[in-house]
Design a protein around this motif. Structure first.
Motif, PDB file in Angstrom:
ATOM      1  N   TRP A 125       0.856  -1.192   0.000  1.00 14.17           N
ATOM      2  CA  TRP A 125       0.000   0.000   0.000  1.00 14.17           C
ATOM      3  C   TRP A 125       0.889   1.238   0.000  1.00 14.17           C
ATOM      4  O   TRP A 125       1.898   1.292   0.702  1.00 14.17           O
ATOM      5  N   THR A 126       0.490   2.237  -0.774  1.00 12.22           N
ATOM      6  CA  THR A 126       1.347   3.419  -0.905  1.00 12.22           C
ATOM      7  C   THR A 126       0.514   4.682  -0.980  1.00 12.22           C
ATOM      8  O   THR A 126      -0.610   4.676  -1.513  1.00 12.22           O
ATOM      9  N   ASP A 127       1.050   5.757  -0.432  1.00 14.55           N
ATOM     10  CA  ASP A 127       0.424   7.070  -0.579  1.00 14.55           C
ATOM     11  C   ASP A 127       1.273   7.971  -1.475  1.00 14.55           C
ATOM     12  O   ASP A 127       1.198   9.193  -1.389  1.00 14.55           O
ATOM     13  N   GLU A 128       2.086   7.350  -2.335  1.00 19.39           N
ATOM     14  CA  GLU A 128       2.954   8.112  -3.240  1.00 19.39           C
ATOM     15  C   GLU A 128       2.183   8.701  -4.415  1.00 19.39           C
ATOM     16  O   GLU A 128       2.740   9.433  -5.213  1.00 19.39           O
ATOM     17  N   GLY A 129       0.916   8.342  -4.566  1.00 14.98           N
ATOM     18  CA  GLY A 129       0.112   8.912  -5.643  1.00 14.98           C
ATOM     19  C   GLY A 129      -0.160   7.943  -6.763  1.00 14.98           C
ATOM     20  O   GLY A 129      -1.199   8.014  -7.420  1.00 14.98           O
ATOM     21  N   THR A 130       0.759   7.014  -7.018  1.00 14.00           N
ATOM     22  CA  THR A 130       0.609   6.069  -8.121  1.00 14.00           C
ATOM     23  C   THR A 130       1.129   4.707  -7.696  1.00 14.00           C
ATOM     24  O   THR A 130       2.125   4.610  -6.990  1.00 14.00           O
ATOM     25  N   ILE A 131       0.440   3.656  -8.140  1.00 11.73           N
ATOM     26  CA  ILE A 131       0.898   2.295  -7.890  1.00 11.73           C
ATOM     27  C   ILE A 131       0.664   1.474  -9.142  1.00 11.73           C
ATOM     28  O   ILE A 131      -0.272   1.737  -9.906  1.00 11.73           O
ATOM     29  N   CYS A 132       1.538   0.497  -9.370  1.00 13.57           N
ATOM     30  CA  CYS A 132       1.480  -0.273 -10.611  1.00 13.57           C
ATOM     31  C   CYS A 132       1.462  -1.766 -10.288  1.00 13.57           C
ATOM     32  O   CYS A 132       2.187  -2.232  -9.414  1.00 13.57           O
ATOM     33  N   LEU A 133       0.615  -2.499 -11.003  1.00 15.15           N
ATOM     34  CA  LEU A 133       0.522  -3.949 -10.897  1.00 15.15           C
ATOM     35  C   LEU A 133       0.912  -4.521 -12.254  1.00 15.15           C
ATOM     36  O   LEU A 133       0.404  -4.079 -13.291  1.00 15.15           O
ATOM     37  N   ARG A 134       1.841  -5.499 -12.260  1.00 19.13           N
ATOM     38  CA  ARG A 134       2.357  -6.009 -13.523  1.00 19.13           C
ATOM     39  C   ARG A 134       2.297  -7.527 -13.546  1.00 19.13           C
ATOM     40  O   ARG A 134       2.423  -8.181 -12.506  1.00 19.13           O
ATOM     41  N   GLY A 135       2.115  -8.088 -14.751  1.00 17.97           N
ATOM     42  CA  GLY A 135       2.156  -9.536 -14.877  1.00 17.97           C
ATOM     43  C   GLY A 135       1.505 -10.006 -16.162  1.00 17.97           C
ATOM     44  O   GLY A 135       0.912  -9.227 -16.909  1.00 17.97           O
ATOM     45  N   ARG A 136       1.628 -11.296 -16.434  1.00 13.32           N
ATOM     46  CA  ARG A 136       1.019 -11.902 -17.627  1.00 13.32           C
ATOM     47  C   ARG A 136      -0.290 -12.582 -17.231  1.00 13.32           C
ATOM     48  O   ARG A 136      -0.343 -13.339 -16.266  1.00 13.32           O
ATOM     49  N   LEU A 137      -1.347 -12.302 -18.017  1.00 11.38           N
ATOM     50  CA  LEU A 137      -2.666 -12.869 -17.774  1.00 11.38           C
ATOM     51  C   LEU A 137      -3.110 -13.681 -18.973  1.00 11.38           C
ATOM     52  O   LEU A 137      -2.832 -13.319 -20.122  1.00 11.38           O
ATOM     53  N   ASP A 138      -3.834 -14.760 -18.700  1.00 10.52           N
ATOM     54  CA  ASP A 138      -4.414 -15.543 -19.775  1.00 10.52           C
ATOM     55  C   ASP A 138      -5.623 -14.816 -20.355  1.00 10.52           C
ATOM     56  O   ASP A 138      -6.169 -13.888 -19.739  1.00 10.52           O
ATOM     57  N   ALA A 139      -6.056 -15.236 -21.543  1.00 10.66           N
ATOM     58  CA  ALA A 139      -7.258 -14.672 -22.144  1.00 10.66           C
ATOM     59  C   ALA A 139      -8.442 -14.890 -21.204  1.00 10.66           C
ATOM     60  O   ALA A 139      -8.536 -15.909 -20.521  1.00 10.66           O
ATOM     61  N   GLY A 140      -9.354 -13.929 -21.165  1.00 12.43           N
ATOM     62  CA  GLY A 140     -10.531 -14.070 -20.319  1.00 12.43           C
ATOM     63  C   GLY A 140     -10.980 -12.756 -19.738  1.00 12.43           C
ATOM     64  O   GLY A 140     -10.541 -11.676 -20.146  1.00 12.43           O
ATOM     65  N   ARG A 141     -11.857 -12.846 -18.760  1.00 13.71           N
ATOM     66  CA  ARG A 141     -12.459 -11.679 -18.124  1.00 13.71           C
ATOM     67  C   ARG A 141     -11.949 -11.576 -16.687  1.00 13.71           C
ATOM     68  O   ARG A 141     -11.911 -12.563 -15.955  1.00 13.71           O
ATOM     69  N   TYR A 142     -11.574 -10.361 -16.302  1.00 14.68           N
ATOM     70  CA  TYR A 142     -11.050 -10.094 -14.969  1.00 14.68           C
ATOM     71  C   TYR A 142     -11.736  -8.866 -14.400  1.00 14.68           C
ATOM     72  O   TYR A 142     -12.330  -8.060 -15.136  1.00 14.68           O
ATOM     73  N   ILE A 143     -11.635  -8.713 -13.105  1.00 22.78           N
ATOM     74  CA  ILE A 143     -12.198  -7.550 -12.433  1.00 22.78           C
ATOM     75  C   ILE A 143     -11.064  -6.785 -11.742  1.00 22.78           C
ATOM     76  O   ILE A 143     -10.286  -7.365 -10.971  1.00 22.78           O
ATOM     77  N   ILE A 144     -10.967  -5.493 -12.034  1.00 22.49           N
ATOM     78  CA  ILE A 144     -10.000  -4.615 -11.375  1.00 22.49           C
ATOM     79  C   ILE A 144     -10.735  -3.831 -10.300  1.00 22.49           C
ATOM     80  O   ILE A 144     -11.751  -3.178 -10.583  1.00 22.49           O
ATOM     81  N   VAL A 145     -10.217  -3.890  -9.076  1.00 24.58           N
ATOM     82  CA  VAL A 145     -10.834  -3.166  -7.962  1.00 24.58           C
ATOM     83  C   VAL A 145      -9.825  -2.175  -7.399  1.00 24.58           C
ATOM     84  O   VAL A 145      -8.916  -2.558  -6.655  1.00 24.58           O
ATOM     85  N   PRO A 146      -9.932  -0.886  -7.742  1.00 24.87           N
ATOM     86  CA  PRO A 146      -9.083   0.129  -7.097  1.00 24.87           C
ATOM     87  C   PRO A 146      -9.656   0.445  -5.720  1.00 24.87           C
ATOM     88  O   PRO A 146     -10.868   0.585  -5.555  1.00 24.87           O
ATOM     89  N   THR A 147      -8.795   0.550  -4.723  1.00 25.24           N
ATOM     90  CA  THR A 147      -9.308   0.738  -3.363  1.00 25.24           C
ATOM     91  C   THR A 147      -8.352   1.570  -2.520  1.00 25.24           C
ATOM     92  O   THR A 147      -7.139   1.552  -2.729  1.00 25.24           O
ATOM     93  N   THR A 148      -8.909   2.282  -1.573  1.00 24.84           N
ATOM     94  CA  THR A 148      -8.113   2.897  -0.512  1.00 24.84           C
ATOM     95  C   THR A 148      -7.967   1.879   0.620  1.00 24.84           C
ATOM     96  O   THR A 148      -8.717   0.909   0.694  1.00 24.84           O
TER      97      THR A 148
END
Length: 739
Positions: free
Chosen positions: A555-578
């Motif tokens: 968790w960071t309060d630097e203003g920006t955070i990045c998530l990286r990785g390889r995903l298979d084809a399909g449907r995903y849900i992104i949940v941005p949260t405090t």
């Protein structure tokens, strides 16, 4: 008829010839430097200082060299490390570096450029912020009431090269006071143009210490090196270290190493020209036999020079500053300069990789390389209030030569860790033939600063150029949103995390992704934020499944955070949260993918999921008389019950998700629910198990009509409050009421 040269002029010319320095013996009007004239403003920062520095307080007058001594000379008997005596400035770090090059005529040549002793004019060069800079000074020096130089001087009263080079270095920095306290490796770089590094010393006899010794005694074939060290001690103020004669937080030059009768020894020098180590192998110690003194050319004198055993050295010093100097005849240097500003000040690659400065390093044949990143040092601005920022770099193979969006630690050839606020960081390595991308960044986003990237190789068949634009090489999708009211739900420590905004990510193929969350707030108002990337729930536009597909970062309060990785084809849900609930704010989500991996850009999409907002909720409680437990017990029908109505206009069947959340999951109750027809006891559906987690869910296809839901604990007479929700397409007009 030419004028007859004096002995001092002949001495100067002889040393100047060795230095390739231009000497002008003409006479004329004395030179007065208009940009560094005697006065308090070049001694210390008048705007910041309320107390005059101790060394400055001793200054009584400014004198020309000829006023200090009747026979002033720039050099007496050439240049020697023993010439240097520290004065009223705490600049031992600079003098220690100067002492290290005191016998290196090849390095001193770069510094001493020109002198006109009869007119008091001298020109020297320093490697300032990545480039050689000429500095011109006059010969007026600050002196005490007796006419002696207050700051650093030479051991010989009529020799002045140390005082003059210190003055020129002070001019580079704006004031003399700015020279107080620094790192020896930085000064060594400024004097040589080399590349700095530091080496851990290790405890006596350790593997680290033994490897250090091997490094010290090994003579590198393709470059030269200069070394110094600092005795840090226990960190409690300055002064002598444990009655050893060593000074805490004081810089020493490393002169040489030796082995005598199996004992590993190291030779150091104190820039003060006095105050020495008093332990084993010190001056006058019993270890010195006549043969040992002859073998190591040892003289007992209070001159700042002393020997000590390598084990004792390891006991009192933590690290060695080392600067490697690469001769231009054997090494080629490529340089790129720029500034982190605006979008390019994106911070470390944990935050936002793509916008940071990136460079294409094209190596045509295998070679030994040095890769260095340097920031513009605050000290050189003359502004003591500025501080160096934490910097780092990444280097990865890049077969296409295109900019890199995702720097993966396990694929990086260079991966800075930890990030440090040093002026320069450098890595020494062997590079195979190929294309590489080098990225330079600050640790935190939004930090603006100048930088310089240097790459040196032991051949000339390589190039360093700005990496091609990412436009055309990647696909970028963006969505904006906010946390407000119920959607400011906080992290997964409570079941309400499901109320955060949820975004659907559709991938047509296996893709390497970078997902960036940027919150829109001033630094002092930022919250700690993160990203959950979760599997879609039965192809719905929302999820309750807190099983991250990619592990979230810190968790960071630097203003920006990045998530990286390889995903298979399909449907995903992104949940941005405090992290904390009820923390309102706005944000932007950015998703990057390589265009070359996409079968069709049209199949790559991000959209706001609406499923987690289309629900009806009712609150209740298990209490005495209405806590009948699960259907393992006959009392299950005594639980609270609620009528679920599915609208008649919804079609043949409706996909409905029921969620039950207990108020206090810490109590450890296992909860679930049962569904029957209205007024019936026949169970039509139920949760797959009774869960002790934050909540329990199950989904059903229900025909239009009225159903009864029984929320239950697993065992009877277990009490807690709860919330019951029903999710469905809003067109189904689903309602929940107490039966």
């Amino acid at each position: 008829m030419a004028a007859t040269q004096t002995d001092s002029e002949r001495e100067m010319l002889a040393t100047a010839q060795d230095l390739d320095m231009v000497v002008d013996l003409s006479k004329g009007e004395l030179f007065c430097d208009p940009n560094f004239s005697p006065g308090e403003d070049i001694l210390y920062d008048l705007s910041e200082s309320t107390i005059i520095p101790e060394g400055v307080a001793r200054i009584d007058k400014w004198l020309r060299l000829s006023e200090i001594h009747p026979n002033p000379q720039l050099f007496v008997d050439g240049i020697m490390a023993g010439d240097i005596v520290q004065g009223g400035l705490a600049d031992c770090w600079f003098l220690g570096a100067l002492m290290c090059i005191g016998t290196r005529m090849d390095l001193l040549k770069r510094i001493f450029q020109y002198c006109a002793p009869h007119r008091g004019e001298y020109r020297m060069r320093f490697f300032v912020n990545g480039a050689w800079k000429d500095v011109v000074i006059d010969d007026r020096l600050p002196c005490d009431a007796k006419g002696k130089p207050v700051f650093s001087r030479c051991a010989d009263a009529n020799e002045f090269w140390v005082s003059l080079i210190e003055k020129a270095y002070a001019k580079v920095h704006g004031t003399f006071q700015t020279l107080e306290r620094g790192l020896m490796r930085d000064a060594l770089v400024d004097l040589t143009g080399g590349v700095s590094d530091k080496i851990e010393v290790g405890t006596p006899g350790s593997t680290v210490a033994n490897e250090l010794w091997d490094t010290l005694v090994k003579d590198p074939a393709s470059y030269s090196r200069l070394m110094g060290c600092v005795a840090f001690g226990d960190g409690n103020g300055e002064g002598e270290l444990d009655n050893t004669g060593l000074l805490k937080f004081h810089a020493y030059g490393i002169m040489r190493t030796a082995v005598y009768n199996g004992e590993r020894l190291i030779h150091l020098r104190n820039p003060w020209g006095s105050v020495e180590w008093n332990g084993a192998w010190s001056d006058g110690a019993p270890q010195w036999s006549v043969d040992a003194k002859v073998a190591l050319d040892q003289t007992d004198a209070d001159d700042g020079l002393f020997w000590m055993s390598f084990d004792d050295f390891c006991s009192h010093f933590d690290e060695i500053d080392i600067v490697k100097v690469f001769p231009e005849a054997k090494w080629t240097t490529q340089v790129q300069v720029g500034k982190w500003e605006g979008e390019s000040a994106a911070g470390r690659f944990h935050y936002a990789p793509a916008p940071n400065p990136q460079f294409l390093l094209d190596v045509e044949q295998r070679g030994v390389a040095v890769v260095a990143l340097r920031q513009k040092e605050a000290r050189f601005t003359g502004d003591d209030k500025l501080e160096n920022v934490h910097i780092g770099m990444h280097l990865m193979k890049a077969p296409t030569g295109a900019r890199i969006i995702h720097f993966h630690e396990d694929e990086c050839i260079i991966n800075t860790d930890p990030w440090i606020d040093a002026r320069e960081i450098a890595k020494f390595l062997v590079l195979e033939k190929g294309k590489y991308i080098l990225a330079a960044s600050t640790f935190a986003p939004g930090v603006e600063s100048d930088y310089m990237v240097r790459v040196l190789l032991n051949h000339s068949k390589f190039s360093l150029t700005p990496a091609p634009s990412m436009e055309g090489s990647y696909v970028h999708l963006s969505a904006s949103g906010s946390w407000a009211g119920a959607s400011a739900a906080g992290c997964a420590n409570t079941w309400h995390w499901i109320d955060n905004p949820q975004y659907v990510l559709e991938l047509p193929a296996s893709l390497q992704l970078s997902i960036t969350l940027t919150q829109h707030a001033a630094p002092e108002s930022r919250s700690h934020v993160n990203i959950y990337l979760l599997p879609s729930q039965d192809s719905a536009d929302y999820t309750f499944n807190m099983t991250p597909v990619l592990e979230p970062g810190a968790w960071t309060d630097e203003g920006t955070i990045c998530l990286r990785g390889r995903l298979d084809a399909g449907r995903y849900i992104i949940v941005p949260t405090t992290f904390q609930p009820d923390t309102a704010g706005s944000f932007t989500l950015d998703v990057y993918a390589y265009r070359s991996e996409l079968p069709s850009p049209a199949g790559f999409a991000i959209s706001l999921g609406t499923g987690n907002t289309g629900y009806t909720q009712i609150d209740g409680a298990w209490a005495p008389g209405c806590a009948g437990g699960c259907n393992n017990f006959e009392s299950w029908t005594s639980n609270p019950k609620y009528n679920l109505t599915v609208g008649a206009g919804a079609g043949d069947s409706v996909y409905v998700t029921i969620l039950l959340a207990q108020d206090s999951p810490a109590s450890g109750l296992a909860v679930g629910f049962l569904i029957t027809g209205q007024g019936e006891d026949e169970i039509l559906g139920q949760t797959g198990n009774w869960s002790r987690g934050l909540f329990n869910t199950a989904s059903f296809f229900l025909s239009p009509g009225v159903y009864t839901i029984y929320p239950t604990t697993f065992n009877p007479e277990e009490y807690s409050g709860f919330a019951l929700r029903a999710y469905a397409d809003p067109a189904a007009a689903v309602t929940l009421v107490r039966a």
